[in-house]
Design a protein around this motif. Structure first.
Motif, mmCIF file in Angstrom:
data_model
loop_
_atom_site.group_PDB
_atom_site.id
_atom_site.type_symbol
_atom_site.label_atom_id
_atom_site.label_comp_id
_atom_site.label_asym_id
_atom_site.label_seq_id
_atom_site.Cartn_x
_atom_site.Cartn_y
_atom_site.Cartn_z
ATOM 1 N N PHE A 60 -28.685 28.028 -31.600
ATOM 2 C CA PHE A 60 -29.685 28.979 -31.102
ATOM 3 C C PHE A 60 -30.630 28.307 -30.105
ATOM 4 C CE2 PHE A 60 -29.084 31.553 -35.169
ATOM 5 C CZ PHE A 60 -28.376 32.547 -34.514
ATOM 6 N N ILE A 61 -31.030 27.081 -30.425
ATOM 7 C CA ILE A 61 -31.945 26.340 -29.547
ATOM 8 C C ILE A 61 -31.283 26.060 -28.198
ATOM 9 C CG2 ILE A 61 -33.218 24.173 -29.240
ATOM 10 C CD1 ILE A 61 -33.460 24.109 -32.346
ATOM 11 N N ILE A 62 -30.023 25.619 -28.237
ATOM 12 C CA ILE A 62 -29.303 25.301 -26.998
ATOM 13 C C ILE A 62 -29.109 26.551 -26.140
ATOM 14 C CG2 ILE A 62 -27.076 24.534 -26.069
ATOM 15 C CD1 ILE A 62 -26.888 22.553 -28.404
ATOM 16 N N MET A 63 -28.807 27.674 -26.791
ATOM 17 C CA MET A 63 -28.594 28.923 -26.042
ATOM 18 C C MET A 63 -29.867 29.398 -25.341
ATOM 19 S SD MET A 63 -25.445 29.683 -26.188
ATOM 20 C CE MET A 63 -25.459 31.365 -25.584
ATOM 21 N N LYS A 64 -31.022 29.052 -25.903
ATOM 22 C CA LYS A 64 -32.300 29.468 -25.306
ATOM 23 C C LYS A 64 -32.716 28.574 -24.141
ATOM 24 C CE LYS A 64 -34.218 31.561 -29.515
ATOM 25 N NZ LYS A 64 -35.266 31.444 -30.564
ATOM 26 N N MET A 65 -32.049 27.421 -23.994
ATOM 27 C CA MET A 65 -32.401 26.507 -22.903
ATOM 28 C C MET A 65 -31.981 27.094 -21.569
ATOM 29 S SD MET A 65 -31.400 22.770 -24.451
ATOM 30 C CE MET A 65 -32.282 22.043 -25.831
ATOM 31 N N SER A 66 -32.873 27.072 -20.603
ATOM 32 C CA SER A 66 -32.562 27.624 -19.276
ATOM 33 C C SER A 66 -31.799 26.632 -18.403
ATOM 34 C CB SER A 66 -33.866 28.032 -18.565
ATOM 35 O OG SER A 66 -34.758 26.914 -18.492
ATOM 36 N N SER A 67 -32.006 25.339 -18.655
ATOM 37 C CA SER A 67 -31.363 24.296 -17.855
ATOM 38 C C SER A 67 -29.966 23.975 -18.386
ATOM 39 C CB SER A 67 -32.233 23.034 -17.870
ATOM 40 O OG SER A 67 -31.538 21.937 -17.329
ATOM 41 N N ILE A 68 -28.980 24.013 -17.502
ATOM 42 C CA ILE A 68 -27.607 23.645 -17.884
ATOM 43 C C ILE A 68 -27.541 22.169 -18.245
ATOM 44 C CG2 ILE A 68 -25.227 23.428 -17.056
ATOM 45 C CD1 ILE A 68 -25.743 25.873 -15.300
ATOM 46 N N LYS A 69 -28.291 21.359 -17.500
ATOM 47 C CA LYS A 69 -28.339 19.921 -17.770
ATOM 48 C C LYS A 69 -28.932 19.658 -19.153
ATOM 49 C CE LYS A 69 -29.943 15.527 -15.822
ATOM 50 N NZ LYS A 69 -30.728 14.884 -14.725
ATOM 51 N N GLY A 70 -29.970 20.440 -19.507
ATOM 52 C CA GLY A 70 -30.590 20.298 -20.826
ATOM 53 C C GLY A 70 -29.634 20.683 -21.929
ATOM 54 N N ARG A 71 -28.860 21.758 -21.707
ATOM 55 C CA ARG A 71 -27.858 22.184 -22.697
ATOM 56 C C ARG A 71 -26.804 21.103 -22.908
ATOM 57 N NH1 ARG A 71 -26.314 28.487 -21.240
ATOM 58 N NH2 ARG A 71 -28.387 29.382 -21.638
ATOM 59 N N TYR A 72 -26.335 20.554 -21.794
ATOM 60 C CA TYR A 72 -25.291 19.520 -21.879
ATOM 61 C C TYR A 72 -25.804 18.289 -22.620
ATOM 62 C CZ TYR A 72 -21.992 15.900 -20.497
ATOM 63 O OH TYR A 72 -21.086 14.864 -20.531
ATOM 64 N N LYS A 73 -27.041 17.887 -22.312
ATOM 65 C CA LYS A 73 -27.610 16.714 -22.961
ATOM 66 C C LYS A 73 -27.786 16.937 -24.456
ATOM 67 C CE LYS A 73 -31.508 13.501 -22.714
ATOM 68 N NZ LYS A 73 -32.814 13.188 -22.048
#
Length: 325
Positions: A228-241
């Motif tokens: 859920f936290i990852i899905m709410k991230m707007s940055s693709i780089k942040g999701r990947y990290k």
């Protein structure tokens, strides 16, 4: 071979077991010995390297690597419980093991295996805490809390193992003494008991469910929140990290629970013991070998730390050789 038995009523009470193991494949035993021996050496070296790298590298003094160090230590111990005995039996004519030795082996194996499950659950909680609130991560995952989680995992493992060994070895073993396995695993030993009942089987099954399913549910809950936290991230780089910090743990969890769940949660029959034994090779030999490989291949910090450890080891060996010459 003379069996250590005594006669009670119409049954021969067994006090010595025969670990049948791979005796059905006499022509492969030397090859199996070589493969298992080198696998065991690789497991010990790989896991010891992980532990030394974490100890010596200040950058790895974080909760994630603290739990990884605990898992590596536990994996090394669990292989010491089963593999040396397997290696001896592969080259030995006499494959006997006394009832107390069998109980001790089962106790340590179950305790360490249960401990591994709850350490992995603690690792998933650590990943959730790091991703959910990175600014307060150091406050929530202090060395004291990490140590308490590791001790709790160990204590739960010991309590579960005491219960299992108590149930299994309070039964009477009679007539047959051949364990269809290369170590004293629960089901092959229980099948030899003359007073074995469905209640015993249900008790062991519930303990297995508590360890495997209970710890797995804790892991799933952590990763649902992480998702859920990852899905709410707007940055693709942040999701990947965020995902990359969990990928190694997810891989290890999938391997561990896939093999262990297949063996301990599926219905048992006397015909399935050979299949279970072959699967047991995966989680006693393959899984402890894959864990350090997965973490070292998918983690740059660990790769750097391992290179430093190996470089220092090579320099030490070179200096030692030079001094002798």
């Amino acid at each position: 071979m003379v069996l250590n038995t005594r006669r009670v009523s119409n049954h021969t009470i067994v006090s010595t077991f025969l670990l049948w193991g791979f005796s059905s494949f006499p022509y492969l035993q030397v090859l199996l010995f070589v493969l298992v021996f080198f696998s065991h050496v690789s497991i010990v070296v790989a896991n010891m390297s992980i532990m030394v790298a974490i100890k010596l590298s200040h950058s790895l003094h974080t909760p994630m690597y603290f739990f990884l160090c605990g898992l590596s230590f536990s994996e090394t111990c669990i292989t010491m419980v089963t593999i040396p005995r397997m290696l001896v039996d592969l080259l030995s004519v006499s494959k006997t093991i006394s009832l107390p030795e069998c109980a001790i082996q089962m106790f340590f194996f179950c305790a360490l295996a249960s401990n591994n499950c709850f350490v992995m659950a603690a690792m998933s909680y650590d990943r959730y805490t790091a991703i959910h609130n990175p600014l307060h991560y150091a406050i929530r995952m202090t060395p004291k809390i990490c140590a308490q989680l590791l001790i709790a995992s160990c204590m739960v493992g010991i309590l579960v193992s005491v219960c299992i060994v108590n149930i299994v070895f309070n039964m009477s073993f009679c007539d047959s003494n051949i364990i269809q396995h290369f170590f004293c695993d629960i089901s092959p030993v229980m099948s030899l008991a003359c007073d074995f009942t469905p209640y015993h089987q249900m008790a062991i099954f519930m303990l297995s469910v508590f360890v495997l399913v209970g710890s797995f549910i804790l892991i799933v809950i952590s990763y649902v929140f992480i998702g859920f936290i990852i899905m709410k991230m707007s940055s693709i780089k942040g999701r990947y990290k965020a995902f990359s910090t969990c990928s190694s743990h997810l891989t290890v969890v999938s391997i561990h629970y896939g093999f262990a769940g297949f063996v301990y949660l599926k219905p048992k029959s006397s015909n399935s013991f050979r299949e279970d034994m072959l699967m047991a090779v995966t989680y006693t030999v393959l899984t402890p070998l894959l864990n350090p490989i997965v973490y070292s291949l998918r983690n740059k910090e660990m790769q750097i730390a391992l290179r430093k450890v190996l470089g220092n080891a090579n320099r030490f060996i070179s200096q030692t050789v030079d001094k002798r010459n």
